[in-house]
Write a protein that holds these residues in place. Structure first.
Motif, mmCIF file in Angstrom:
data_model
loop_
_atom_site.group_PDB
_atom_site.id
_atom_site.type_symbol
_atom_site.label_atom_id
_atom_site.label_comp_id
_atom_site.label_asym_id
_atom_site.label_seq_id
_atom_site.Cartn_x
_atom_site.Cartn_y
_atom_site.Cartn_z
ATOM 1 N N PHE A 90 6.294 5.081 -3.003
ATOM 2 C CA PHE A 90 5.501 3.574 -2.923
ATOM 3 C C PHE A 90 5.958 2.877 -3.011
ATOM 4 C CE2 PHE A 90 0.867 5.837 -1.460
ATOM 5 C CZ PHE A 90 1.959 6.506 -0.160
ATOM 6 N N ARG A 91 6.630 3.172 -4.756
ATOM 7 C CA ARG A 91 6.883 2.293 -5.359
ATOM 8 C C ARG A 91 8.255 1.040 -4.716
ATOM 9 N NH1 ARG A 91 6.252 5.137 -9.896
ATOM 10 N NH2 ARG A 91 8.523 5.602 -10.069
ATOM 11 N N ALA A 92 8.821 2.136 -4.428
ATOM 12 C CA ALA A 92 10.308 2.388 -3.580
ATOM 13 C C ALA A 92 9.809 1.161 -2.034
ATOM 14 C CB ALA A 92 10.879 2.993 -3.270
ATOM 15 N N VAL A 93 8.785 1.142 -1.665
ATOM 16 C CA VAL A 93 8.078 0.553 -0.927
ATOM 17 C C VAL A 93 8.283 -0.738 -0.790
ATOM 18 C CG1 VAL A 93 7.017 -0.032 1.223
ATOM 19 C CG2 VAL A 93 7.651 1.970 0.777
ATOM 20 N N LEU A 94 7.447 -1.327 -2.682
ATOM 21 C CA LEU A 94 6.756 -2.084 -2.502
ATOM 22 C C LEU A 94 7.981 -2.368 -3.482
ATOM 23 C CD1 LEU A 94 3.907 -0.824 -5.325
ATOM 24 C CD2 LEU A 94 4.055 -2.327 -2.936
ATOM 25 N N SER A 95 8.996 -2.482 -3.817
ATOM 26 C CA SER A 95 10.258 -3.172 -4.290
ATOM 27 C C SER A 95 10.909 -3.743 -2.837
ATOM 28 C CB SER A 95 11.513 -1.884 -5.157
ATOM 29 O OG SER A 95 12.046 -2.466 -5.873
ATOM 30 N N GLN A 96 11.622 -2.891 -2.194
ATOM 31 C CA GLN A 96 12.129 -3.158 -0.986
ATOM 32 C C GLN A 96 11.701 -4.661 -0.099
ATOM 33 O OE1 GLN A 96 11.498 0.140 1.772
ATOM 34 N NE2 GLN A 96 13.640 1.213 0.924
ATOM 35 N N ARG A 97 10.425 -4.279 -0.309
ATOM 36 C CA ARG A 97 9.003 -5.570 0.693
ATOM 37 C C ARG A 97 9.383 -6.672 -0.683
ATOM 38 N NH1 ARG A 97 4.284 -3.342 4.189
ATOM 39 N NH2 ARG A 97 5.544 -2.044 5.429
ATOM 40 N N MET A 150 13.512 3.634 4.659
ATOM 41 C CA MET A 150 11.656 3.399 4.809
ATOM 42 C C MET A 150 11.234 2.091 4.693
ATOM 43 S SD MET A 150 10.035 4.978 7.124
ATOM 44 C CE MET A 150 10.472 5.699 7.858
ATOM 45 N N SER A 151 10.444 1.365 4.817
ATOM 46 C CA SER A 151 9.499 0.464 4.707
ATOM 47 C C SER A 151 8.412 0.649 4.555
ATOM 48 C CB SER A 151 10.313 -0.777 5.283
ATOM 49 O OG SER A 151 10.110 -1.196 5.867
ATOM 50 N N ARG A 152 8.072 1.944 4.703
ATOM 51 C CA ARG A 152 6.185 1.582 5.399
ATOM 52 C C ARG A 152 5.945 3.400 4.405
ATOM 53 N NH1 ARG A 152 8.506 1.739 10.259
ATOM 54 N NH2 ARG A 152 7.105 0.238 11.745
ATOM 55 N N PHE A 153 4.311 2.850 4.060
ATOM 56 C CA PHE A 153 3.486 3.735 2.844
ATOM 57 C C PHE A 153 2.953 4.778 3.960
ATOM 58 C CE2 PHE A 153 3.040 -0.080 0.910
ATOM 59 C CZ PHE A 153 3.688 -0.180 0.017
ATOM 60 N N LEU A 154 4.048 6.063 3.513
ATOM 61 C CA LEU A 154 3.631 7.841 4.310
ATOM 62 C C LEU A 154 3.180 8.395 3.568
ATOM 63 C CD1 LEU A 154 6.709 7.556 7.080
ATOM 64 C CD2 LEU A 154 3.766 6.537 7.315
ATOM 65 N N SER A 155 2.322 9.473 3.611
ATOM 66 C CA SER A 155 2.450 10.674 2.775
ATOM 67 C C SER A 155 1.207 10.794 2.107
ATOM 68 C CB SER A 155 3.376 10.881 2.462
ATOM 69 O OG SER A 155 2.957 12.448 2.057
ATOM 70 N N ASN A 156 0.302 11.328 1.471
ATOM 71 C CA ASN A 156 -0.160 11.608 0.365
ATOM 72 C C ASN A 156 0.175 12.072 -0.849
ATOM 73 O OD1 ASN A 156 -2.616 14.171 -0.107
ATOM 74 N ND2 ASN A 156 -1.488 13.598 1.998
ATOM 75 N N ALA A 157 -0.418 11.862 -1.841
ATOM 76 C CA ALA A 157 -0.327 12.128 -3.467
ATOM 77 C C ALA A 157 -0.741 11.701 -4.815
ATOM 78 C CB ALA A 157 1.338 11.639 -3.862
ATOM 79 N N THR A 158 -1.364 12.883 -4.886
ATOM 80 C CA THR A 158 -2.614 12.794 -6.060
ATOM 81 C C THR A 158 -2.535 12.967 -7.458
ATOM 82 O OG1 THR A 158 -3.635 14.145 -4.878
ATOM 83 C CG2 THR A 158 -5.095 13.586 -7.199
ATOM 84 N N ASN A 159 -2.398 11.999 -8.082
ATOM 85 C CA ASN A 159 -1.816 12.199 -9.577
ATOM 86 C C ASN A 159 -2.867 10.999 -10.733
ATOM 87 O OD1 ASN A 159 0.968 12.160 -8.990
ATOM 88 N ND2 ASN A 159 1.055 9.984 -9.003
ATOM 89 N N ARG A 160 -2.627 12.108 -11.777
ATOM 90 C CA ARG A 160 -3.461 12.451 -13.272
ATOM 91 C C ARG A 160 -4.141 11.173 -13.596
ATOM 92 N NH1 ARG A 160 -7.278 14.973 -15.224
ATOM 93 N NH2 ARG A 160 -6.538 17.536 -14.037
ATOM 94 N N ILE A 161 -5.226 10.385 -14.286
ATOM 95 C CA ILE A 161 -5.330 8.788 -14.877
ATOM 96 C C ILE A 161 -4.827 9.918 -16.567
ATOM 97 C CG2 ILE A 161 -6.526 7.964 -16.105
ATOM 98 C CD1 ILE A 161 -8.399 7.805 -12.937
ATOM 99 N N ASP A 162 -4.043 8.921 -17.002
ATOM 100 C CA ASP A 162 -3.955 9.074 -18.478
ATOM 101 C C ASP A 162 -5.118 8.440 -19.199
ATOM 102 O OD1 ASP A 162 -3.365 6.080 -18.854
ATOM 103 O OD2 ASP A 162 -1.697 6.189 -18.980
ATOM 104 N N ALA A 163 -4.686 8.555 -20.724
ATOM 105 C CA ALA A 163 -5.971 8.452 -21.281
ATOM 106 C C ALA A 163 -6.417 7.510 -21.960
ATOM 107 C CB ALA A 163 -5.691 8.972 -22.864
#
Length: 144
Positions: free
Chosen positions: A24-31, A1-14
């Motif tokens: 999303f990283r996989a799509v960036l890599s594919q492209r 899949m070469s599109r950015f789909l869905s959503n996810a929430t991640n915490r910012i580290d210190a």
């Protein structure tokens, strides 16, 4: 899949970094995208993130109008004055800079939102509210 789909929430580290979701990283890599163009959204309190092709698309739009026009100048203020280049670190993290925080209100968590050819960074509650409003707008515009 070469599109950015869905959503996810991640915490910012210190150190002010956030992990970009694996999909999303996989799509960036594919492209083959290594340098990210980040742009303050024109409507929402979000930062859009894509490759150089995202910037190219906006610059083609600017080039299609008279370069001395008010419209071209306004678009350039948004596209160039509201944009920066960034890179992911070796672990797939993005630095959550003041450029991002000040525009979005992000503090401790980032919601990543797929937008097909790019993704956006949102403050989680703002995303949920905007998505609910969009859903409400769609349901109220349907024929009864």
């Amino acid at each position: 899949m070469s599109r950015f789909l869905s959503n996810a929430t991640n915490r910012i580290d210190a150190k002010g970094r956030v992990s970009v979701p694996a999909g999303f990283r996989a799509v960036l890599s594919q492209r083959g995208i290594q340098e990210l163009y980040c742009l303050q959204d024109f409507i929402f309190p979000a930062v859009s993130v894509g490759g150089p092709d995202l910037l190219d698309r906006y610059e083609r739009q600017i080039a299609s109008v008279d370069p001395f026009s008010v419209e071209a100048n306004r678009m350039s203020l948004l596209v160039h004055g509201g944009g920066v280049f960034m890179r992911l670190d070796a672990e797939g993290r993005l630095m959550v800079t003041d450029f991002i925080r000040d525009f979005t209100g992000i503090s401790t968590e980032v919601t990543f939102v797929g937008r097909s050819d790019h993704f956006q960074l949102w403050q989680p509650q703002a995303f949920h509210e905007a998505q609910a409003a969009a859903r409400e707008g769609r349901s109220s515009s349907r024929p009864g």
